[in-house]
Write an enzyme that holds these catalytic residues in place. Structure first.
Site, PDB file in Angstrom:
ATOM      1  N   LEU A 272      11.486  15.120   6.508  1.00  0.00           N
ATOM      2  CA  LEU A 272      11.647  13.470   6.545  1.00  0.00           C
ATOM      3  C   LEU A 272      10.456  12.914   5.886  1.00  0.00           C
ATOM      4  CD1 LEU A 272      12.849  12.806  10.385  1.00  0.00           C
ATOM      5  CD2 LEU A 272      14.351  12.880   8.351  1.00  0.00           C
TER       6      LEU A 272
ATOM      7  N   SER B 225      15.029  13.182  -6.579  1.00  0.00           N
ATOM      8  CA  SER B 225      14.912  13.585  -7.592  1.00  0.00           C
ATOM      9  C   SER B 225      13.830  14.688  -7.861  1.00  0.00           C
ATOM     10  CB  SER B 225      14.432  12.789  -8.787  1.00  0.00           C
ATOM     11  OG  SER B 225      13.180  12.204  -8.576  1.00  0.00           O
TER      12      SER B 225
ATOM     13  N   GLY C 133       1.793  10.925 -14.961  1.00  0.00           N
ATOM     14  CA  GLY C 133       0.482  11.478 -15.953  1.00  0.00           C
ATOM     15  C   GLY C 133      -0.818  10.875 -15.817  1.00  0.00           C
TER      16      GLY C 133
ATOM     17  N   HIS D  35     -10.720 -19.520  -2.209  1.00  0.00           N
ATOM     18  CA  HIS D  35     -11.870 -19.304  -3.087  1.00  0.00           C
ATOM     19  C   HIS D  35     -12.976 -18.691  -2.441  1.00  0.00           C
ATOM     20  CE1 HIS D  35     -14.403 -19.684  -6.572  1.00  0.00           C
ATOM     21  NE2 HIS D  35     -15.406 -20.130  -5.896  1.00  0.00           N
TER      22      HIS D  35
END
Length: 473
Positions: A39, A153, A193, A452
């Protein structure tokens, strides 16, 4: 066969799959999830999480190396790569246990095996029943009303340079290294890469990036790509762009690889092939459905992730849009809400944030200036350098080349896109994501009070600059 019929069966337990399972459970649906491995999928085990864990270690190493610039002298430090890997594995295991708990908490039935979609049969008048094959050779049928394919993939190799997992590595392989190589050729100058180039050069590895295209990071703006290339070059990375390798240029030895570059043979201990990823759409039963595939074997879906078989949806890397974990999650939840009549908004991929976790970081959304002009839009870009922002100077005294750039359609004053390179921009991009989701204007961005000193002041200045009201630039 399972004794009960599920409202939904999901193929794939990666980010798109398990997030979709949880969303369906929230809607009161009976959900089964089929995962052949672990998983969390690629993102958790072979991608986002482990690479960012190692990049954090590299960031600490880089900070210590430059500690003198911050007024702190550090002596006798060294890289403990095995400890880095151990820390990475601990993080992955902790998150894996978390995902497992989420499945139990949401009462999602997990089947650990290989799932395939069956065609119409005596069990179901429509395709979609899922057959699960387990490691012990047994199998089980899971009848259902709907299917979501989220099979992800895998790394793509070169026809003449297949992975041998020892010298020629995939992104999966390089995460398993027990020791750092002295030299590494990275074939492919895309996101994967370059993240490994940034990581490995900080750890003292001699890195060469070989890109077949005209330039690295082809999907980002030229100014972003050039700035990142300059920064990485200064840290020791060598680049060969517009360099298409052939089989004749490569010689693989027992413990090394030689690559001929510009008529000179360069010796490397290992090579990482990072030319992209291919969808996991083979042998999952798509031939038993009406589902259509693109030329690159990605599943074709409509704006709500629905396939030609209206009860079968697909999300994540297997559909080949933006191969990013957060996009896969959004595609999956969109599919679930459409599947169960919750009227979701279709995805706008121009409003999806994209991040590159190099040093410096890169983040973008929508169209850059080159893309907008290529689309014949009356576009104009406004840029604010990070060196105008006090907190950025404090954070990054060694890198003063970062910037934030916004692209405006001058015909209607809408924001077409934004890209930035600099400290923590992978966090800052989320403010832009909210701005775009709410259809905010540059004036609203500029008039929003920002604390800031903070890095996000760069966005306030950018919004004001579009309105010709910037204070510090």
């Amino acid at each position: 066969m399972s004794e009960e019929k599920y409202d939904l069966v999901i193929l794939g337990g990666g980010t798109a799959g398990y997030v979709s399972a949880i969303r369906a459970s929230q809607l009161g649906k009976k959900v089964a999830l089929v995962e052949q491995s672990l998983l969390g999928g690629t993102c958790l085990h072979k991608g986002c999480i482990p690479t960012k864990a190692l990049l954090k270690s590299a960031e600490v190493m880089r900070t210590i190396s430059n500690a003198t610039d911050y007024g702190v002298d550090v002596d006798n430090f060294r890289v403990n790569f095995s400890q880095m890997q151990s820390r990475k594995n601990d993080i992955v295991n902790q998150m894996f246990n978390g995902v497992t708990h989420l499945m139990e908490h949401n009462k999602i039935d997990v089947f650990n095996g290989v799932g395939r979609i069956l065609g119409p049969s005596i069990f179901s008048p429509q395709s979609g029943t899922v057959s699960v094959e387990f490691e012990n050779g047994e199998s089980e049928l899971i009848p259902n009303n709907n299917v979501l394919i989220a099979t992800g993939s895998q790394p793509m190799d070169l026809p003449f340079l297949p992975f041998d997992h020892k010298i020629v590595l995939s992104s999966d392989d390089i995460l398993k290294l027990e020791a750092l190589p002295k030299s590494l050729a990275i074939i492919g100058g895309g996101v994967i890469g370059l993240e490994f180039a940034s990581l490995m050069t900080d750890l003292g590895v001699d890195i060469t990036v070989i890109e077949a295209g005209e330039r690295i990071l082809p999907t980002e703006s030229k100014s972003i790509a050039n700035t990142l290339k300059k920064e990485l070059t200064q840290r020791g990375v060598s680049f060969y762009e517009n360099t298409q390798l052939t089989e004749s240029q490569i010689t693989i030895e027992a413990t090394s690889i030689d690559i001929k570059l510009n008529e000179e043979v360069t010796h490397f201990e290992k090579a990482l092939v990072a030319i992209g990823r291919k969808p996991n759409t083979e042998d999952i039963g798509l031939n038993n459905t009406k589902i259509k595939l693109s030329n690159s074997n990605h599943i074709i879906v409509n704006e709500f992730q629905q396939t030609e078989d209206k009860h079968i949806y697909a999300a994540g890397d297997c559909i080949g849009k933006l191969q990013l974990a957060h996009v896969g999650s959004k595609e999956g939840t969109t599919a679930i809400e459409h599947m169960f009549d919750k009227s979701p908004l279709p995805l706008d991929y121009n409003k999806m944030p994209k991040c590159v976790y190099t040093q410096p970081e890169v983040a973008s959304m929508g169209q850059n200036l080159e893309q907008a002009k290529a689309n014949n839009l009356n576009a104009k870009a406004f840029k604010v350098p990070f060196k105008a922002i006090g907190k950025a100077v404090i954070e990054n005294v060694t890198n003063q080349n970062g910037f934030c750039e916004i692209v405006i359609d001058q015909d209607n004053d809408t924001v077409l896109g934004l890209n930035m390179i600099g400290p923590h921009v992978t966090e800052l991009i989320n403010e832009v994501s909210l701005l775009q989701f709410m259809n905010g204007s540059t004036l609203e961005l500029g008039l929003t009070t920002h604390a800031h000193p903070s890095l996000s002041e760069v966005l306030m200045e950018l919004g004001l600059k579009v309105e010709n009201r910037s204070i510090h630039v």
